[in-house]
Design an enzyme around this catalytic site. Structure first.
Site, PDB file in Angstrom:
ATOM      1  N   LYS A 130       0.874  -1.170   0.000  1.00 23.98           N
ATOM      2  CA  LYS A 130       0.000   0.000   0.000  1.00 23.98           C
ATOM      3  C   LYS A 130       0.915   1.224   0.000  1.00 23.98           C
ATOM      4  O   LYS A 130       1.421   1.635   1.024  1.00 23.98           O
ATOM      5  CB  LYS A 130      -0.900  -0.013   1.243  1.00 23.98           C
ATOM      6  N   GLU A 208       9.237   1.353  11.337  1.00 19.74           N
ATOM      7  CA  GLU A 208      10.197   2.456  11.430  1.00 19.74           C
ATOM      8  C   GLU A 208       9.358   3.721  11.506  1.00 19.74           C
ATOM      9  O   GLU A 208       8.720   4.109  10.524  1.00 19.74           O
ATOM     10  CB  GLU A 208      11.118   2.492  10.204  1.00 19.74           C
ATOM     11  N   CYS A 242      12.925  11.077   7.752  1.00 18.33           N
ATOM     12  CA  CYS A 242      12.759  10.775   9.175  1.00 18.33           C
ATOM     13  C   CYS A 242      14.058  10.903   9.963  1.00 18.33           C
ATOM     14  O   CYS A 242      14.030  10.945  11.187  1.00 18.33           O
ATOM     15  CB  CYS A 242      12.167   9.372   9.353  1.00 18.33           C
ATOM     16  N   GLU A 340       8.174  16.750  15.330  1.00 22.72           N
ATOM     17  CA  GLU A 340       8.948  16.588  14.103  1.00 22.72           C
ATOM     18  C   GLU A 340       8.366  17.521  13.044  1.00 22.72           C
ATOM     19  O   GLU A 340       7.211  17.366  12.632  1.00 22.72           O
ATOM     20  CB  GLU A 340       8.867  15.131  13.640  1.00 22.72           C
TER      21      GLU A 340
END
Length: 389
Positions: A130, A208, A242, A340
């Protein structure tokens, strides 16, 4: 999307091809990626916005996973374990777990797929991918090359969907009994939700999740080297990775010099533009929502006393383009040091002692990456062992 629809993408793992055949198929897929690397890179730039040079780098990186796992497919060894009794023998036979659901992000729309799928196919699993709703074309291009490589129908499946359908599709993949394994790269919030869904059927899960990387510059550091590292670690893919630095911690003795040199480097070396322009180092952010988050973090910081050293606003090229931004006089109370950002904003916090820097760096409830610059061997060992990243 329910169990019946998932069935078409869930060929029984027990029918996996022999290791040598799996290896050959992955190797052929790798070669096709290399042969088509220019077109694949252009697709990434077109749908993601990252500069073409970065896109080319991603394709080579992406293909390398297929090359690696083509070799590893031959090395799925079992084991013989010494028994506790003389009349017993303990043998370990490794078998594919079954169908793996792969949910990937938009910032590395090719590499995050091959990294996961290469391993799964090498082990003999089938996969349902996906891709992120912002970048489905890279996934479909990989599927086309997989088909050309001879990977059988039903082994590598791509299920693109709209933003509105994403929650339902994610839930279906995590709850369907046909799926044995979930692999996800993305935000921590989404990861928690998928873990909740996967718990009911006790699926194997690999994740992750989001980062909040600190970048510490101590007084003993070489400032020029630290600035070069800061530029690379913050503004890659316009700050949308990230492992990008999210918080700069600079010791007071070197702080002003670092900020001055960092600002000059940003203004000289970073160029906002169309990803297909050779001069461009900073493409657009992925969507309007991403830009709004960047603006919110900057506005919050300025309202609490931060100063904009350079940048700070949308670029004239268009609504999703944003100027590389450097903030000083930043405190740990500001949103940009607590969340973040995932954008081209570098907030700099001034600190006094080593213990203070480590405490700030470790105050986040996520890890993933961290960076620091020092020329003191003792400090290098102490900080490396204390950082919780």
């Amino acid at each position: 999307m329910g169990s019946t629809q998932l069935c078409s993408g869930c060929t029984a793992a027990e029918g996996a091809a022999p290791a040598k055949e799996r290896s050959a198929l992955l190797r052929k897929w790798y070669h096709l990626m290399i042969e088509n690397k220019d077109d694949l890179a252009k697709i990434i730039t077109a749908e993601n916005g990252k500069p073409l040079k970065e896109a080319h780098g991603e394709i080579l990186y992406s293909a390398s996973f297929l090359e690696w796992f083509a070799e590893e497919a031959r090395r799925v060894y079992g084991d013989i374990i010494p028994p506790a009794a003389k009349d017993r023998r303990i043998l370990v036979l490794k078998q594919p777990v079954g169908v793996a659901a792969i949910i990937t992000p938009w910032n590395f729309p090719s590499a995050m797929i091959t990294r996961k799928v290469g391993a799964a196919l090498a082990a003999g699993c089938t996969v349902v991918v996906k891709p992120a709703e912002d970048t489905p074309l890279s996934a479909l291009a990989l599927a086309e090359l997989a088909n050309q490589a001879g990977i059988p129908a039903g082994v590598f499946n791509v299920v693109p969907c709209s933003r509105q359908q994403t929650p339902a599709v994610g839930e279906a993949l995590c709850t369907d009994p046909l799926v044995a394994k979930i692999s996800f790269t993305g935000s921590t919030a989404t990861g928690k939700l998928l873990l909740h869904y996967a718990a009911d059927t006790v699926k194997r899960v690999s994740m992750e999740l989001g980062g909040h990387a600190p970048f510490i510059v101590f007084d003993s550091a070489n400032v020029d080297q630290a600035v070069a590292g800061a530029l690379a670690s913050k503004y890659r893919n316009s700050g949308q990775t990230c492992v990008c630095t999210n918080r700069f911690l600079v010791q007071k003795g070197i702080h002003d010099t670092f900020v001055e040199k960092f600002a000059k480097a940003i203004e000289k070396e970073l160029h906002v533009g169309n990803g297909f322009d050779e001069r461009t180092t900073q493409g657009p952010l992925i969507n309007e929502k991403a830009v709004e988050k960047v603006e919110r973090h900057i506005s919050d910081a300025v309202a609490q006393g931060a100063s904009i050293v350079t940048g700070g606003k949308r670029h004239s090229l268009g609504k999703n383009f944003f100027e590389p931004t450097l903030l000083s006089n930043v405190t740990t109370n500001m949103l940009c040091t607590q969340e973040e950002t995932f954008g081209p904003v570098a907030p700099v916090i001034k600190f006094d002692t080593e213990a203070e820097a480590v405490a700030i760096a470790n105050s986040a409830n996520v890890g993933l990456a961290g960076y620091f610059y020092s020329q003191d061997p003792g400090q290098i060992w102490r900080v490396a062992e204390q950082l919780e990243v």
